[in-house]
Design an enzyme around this catalytic site. Sequence first.
Site, PDB file in Angstrom:
ATOM      1  N   HIS A  28       0.873  -1.315   0.300  1.00  0.00           N
ATOM      2  CA  HIS A  28      -0.184  -0.095  -0.111  1.00  0.00           C
ATOM      3  C   HIS A  28       0.930   1.244   0.028  1.00  0.00           C
ATOM      4  CE1 HIS A  28      -2.862   2.924   0.966  1.00  0.00           C
ATOM      5  NE2 HIS A  28      -2.609   3.221   2.178  1.00  0.00           N
ATOM      6  N   HIS A  42       1.114   5.597  -1.334  1.00  0.00           N
ATOM      7  CA  HIS A  42       0.221   6.895  -1.741  1.00  0.00           C
ATOM      8  C   HIS A  42       0.908   7.523  -2.657  1.00  0.00           C
ATOM      9  CE1 HIS A  42      -2.673   7.801   1.890  1.00  0.00           C
ATOM     10  NE2 HIS A  42      -2.059   6.700   2.118  1.00  0.00           N
ATOM     11  N   ASP A  77       0.892  -5.035 -21.008  1.00  0.00           N
ATOM     12  CA  ASP A  77       1.908  -6.182 -20.476  1.00  0.00           C
ATOM     13  C   ASP A  77       1.646  -6.812 -19.240  1.00  0.00           C
ATOM     14  OD1 ASP A  77       3.657  -6.412 -22.748  1.00  0.00           O
ATOM     15  OD2 ASP A  77       4.927  -4.576 -22.189  1.00  0.00           O
ATOM     16  N   HIS A  87      -8.628   7.581  -1.674  1.00  0.00           N
ATOM     17  CA  HIS A  87      -7.728   7.112  -0.899  1.00  0.00           C
ATOM     18  C   HIS A  87      -6.451   7.036  -1.683  1.00  0.00           C
ATOM     19  CE1 HIS A  87      -6.565   4.201   2.678  1.00  0.00           C
ATOM     20  NE2 HIS A  87      -5.452   4.857   2.221  1.00  0.00           N
ATOM     21  N   TYR A 121       8.521 -14.047 -23.029  1.00  0.00           N
ATOM     22  CA  TYR A 121       9.236 -13.188 -22.331  1.00  0.00           C
ATOM     23  C   TYR A 121       9.799 -13.579 -21.044  1.00  0.00           C
ATOM     24  CZ  TYR A 121      10.133  -8.763 -19.890  1.00  0.00           C
ATOM     25  OH  TYR A 121      10.845  -7.786 -19.313  1.00  0.00           O
TER      26      TYR A 121
END
Lengths: 233, 233, 233, 233
Positions: A96, A98, A121, A172, A230
């Site tokens: 998490h 910001h 991708d 948020h 890839y």
Amino acid sequence: MEKYSAIRQSAYACNMQLPHLGLVLFTFGNASVADHAEGVFAIKPSGVAYADLTPEKMVVVDFDGSVVAGDLRPSSDTKTHAVLYKHWPAIGGIVHTHSTYATAWAQSQRDIPIYGTTHADHLTADIPCAPPMADGQIAGNYEYETGFQIINHFEQQQLDYREVEMILVGNHAPFTWGATGEKAVYNSAVLEYVAKMAALTEQINPRAPRLKDSLIKKHYERKHGPDSYYGQS
Amino acid sequence: MEKYSAIRQSAYACNMQLPHLGLVLFTFGNASVADHAEGVFAIKPSGVAYADLTPEKMVVVDFDGSVVAGDLRPSSDTKTHAVLYKHWPAIGGIVHTHSTYATAWAQSQRDIPIYGTTHADHLTADIPCAPPMADGQIAGNYEYETGFQIINHFEQQQLDYREVEMILVGNHAPFTWGATGEKAVYNSAVLEYVAKMAALTEQINPRAPRLKDSLIKKHYERKHGPDSYYGQS
Amino acid sequence: MEKYSAIRQSAYACNMQLPHLGLVLFTFGNASVADHAEGVFAIKPSGVAYADLTPEKMVVVDFDGSVVAGDLRPSSDTKTHAVLYKHWPAIGGIVHTHSTYATAWAQSQRDIPIYGTTHADHLTADIPCAPPMADGQIAGNYEYETGFQIINHFEQQQLDYREVEMILVGNHAPFTWGATGEKAVYNSAVLEYVAKMAALTEQINPRAPRLKDSLIKKHYERKHGPDSYYGQS
Amino acid sequence: MEKYSAIRQSAYACNMQLPHLGLVLFTFGNASVADHAEGVFAIKPSGVAYADLTPEKMVVVDFDGSVVAGDLRPSSDTKTHAVLYKHWPAIGGIVHTHSTYATAWAQSQRDIPIYGTTHADHLTADIPCAPPMADGQIAGNYEYETGFQIINHFEQQQLDYREVEMILVGNHAPFTWGATGEKAVYNSAVLEYVAKMAALTEQINPRAPRLKDSLIKKHYERKHGPDSYYGQS
């Protein structure tokens, strides 16, 4: 060897990547790493500066959000992590932040449109933005409800958390996850990068079209399909 | 002395410049260097972090895209490089990135207008953006077709690849090239710089005019004309 | 002691500040320092990377633009510097860059409005943008004419070069100057900073008013008036 | 031990954080730390480069703005700091910068709307922008009046300086404060971060709504309420 040293070491390493990748200011973020066999995860302690972290300071918590080991109080977002680990058994790490552009999209309450192959991708859908919660959820067990807001939004939008490993929580900020903590950190940086390019794309051409389906499919399968070519695996 | 050590060393050095110049996140880019006498080029292995690269890890590939030397799988964009080397004999290096501003223009599906002398010092045309490919091309040999999409766009627009050493592939990202790998890397950074300034120019003045022809001609000849007086050569 | 070592050392130090302050990519800029008693100035050699500069490599040129000392070819912008030194005796240093935001304003062909005290601490006018030159000037002695374009624009706008130490050349890029090379470098960084904030101001509030006259006067006098009380002198 | 060494050391440390956090160019900012028992504060000397600062160079000033100790002239903004310390006894540190995004909002003469939880984690109101001062105030004791402009704006808007620890002064730049100098520096970086995200939010969605009251309340109480559960205290 301390029982939880592996997830503590991993959670520590993941948290330390966040300032290095330019994704957090001060303590605005947290990473966790789970051990599903033990039913626990290690997470950053609340409000502790990254420079002061050590593996030992990581707090070990069960999937109901109760502290199992550690002297410090866990991140205030701990219950959101717990809900996700409990309901989504295939994820081993959660991040998490910001981060600037991803948070700006969350504040804008908009999904991030899939404008190019950099996005494709990694996932074939627009990056979803869950709406802000109802007032009752907010006043109640807020971080717990944030976890359910994420899970419910995925169900309503018929998204698979193993294919779409990121979400914006409206007003948020973003959450990302993955099979490992390292993958969750990777997704967090990818999200910020894609979020910045999408904002620039709309500035340069307000009528820019979404990526066409054939390209979405091709780029995703190049990296993730059964015939993926890839990487070295 | 290993037969391909010169191009491997050069391709390695070019790839390492990309994160240094802020043009790539994680593995979102690749550089290659060709030896036209041998009909081969050295290119970054697929999905390997820049920090883990060595000259020996560069993969040597022929102009049809088949691996000639090296233990790793080459970049997933290898066939695009191969097509360009095969058809454009004067280029010695190619760089592909997803750099932020250049990619945002590619996602916007717009040519970058020539707004100033910084642009004109390097090329006299708008920086071209090739349209996304037809669905048939995408479903087929995608990276191979990407190379042809670039070559065909240059033909249609009557551009000379020796004068315009860069292109945006619509919805995807930029490719640049040059007589050497070093020049291709240089062009990649110039493109990102010009792309950023063009976006800012349109933000500051949505009616900003293109550079007038006399200035385009003057700045380009200053650096590239028969009487050029830029640099020490 | 070599005759020109003082200005060469100073010009070298000024040039090295430009990449350090984030004002140049590759060789997109140059600084010079004058000795008015000798009628010469030292300037960066053309097209040489900053990392390869030394004080000895600075080229010494007279105010007509002829090389007086040095083994290398001087910057392609040398004649612009020469014209300014010849006509504006109070300036001891000049800097030319293609810094991102200042160049975007130049490409926009707009003066930078005075929106705040950061700007007013340094000059009381909008930062002027000279129009692109006439085709005849461009085809002729281009860099020489660029110098006159700057001087003529100051005369037409009734600006004093000792009070306004910077200009944008339309479609091109900024020039700054000052009593010393160090001051010219300082002005170059201030210009870029002010240019960025002005662009952001217009984005946040397209109807933002210019700074009112009383504040312009106050801030400028605080730093530059007879009763200035900024700094330690 | 010198009588003022504690506040000088603290003010020095706070000032040195400003360039480290990317909040100042050259000398465009200053931090001070107060000792309310002694009725004095230590502040940066005027116009001295950060690299040349030492704790001993901090100037000690009383709450009327008169120098009490120190060989250098104090910051030209000293009287603004003095007024705030004199009238707001709970603040122990003040920071003034011209940080890019916060200053752009100040130049735009707009409050920064509360768009997300990053903002609400720190204050529950829009970040206020005081209007530019009347001409009489500017011509008079300018920096002294700036202090009163801030205090009067808080009174008119019925804001509590212990809850809202930052303001934009219209056409000028931000001031932040806090119980300690360290908190004032922290607030300065938070303001810049929130200012950038708010500008991006409006770019991405010009009709983005303000954060709803229930979320404002929740996030603020999480960090600041009587039952706060953020951090380790």
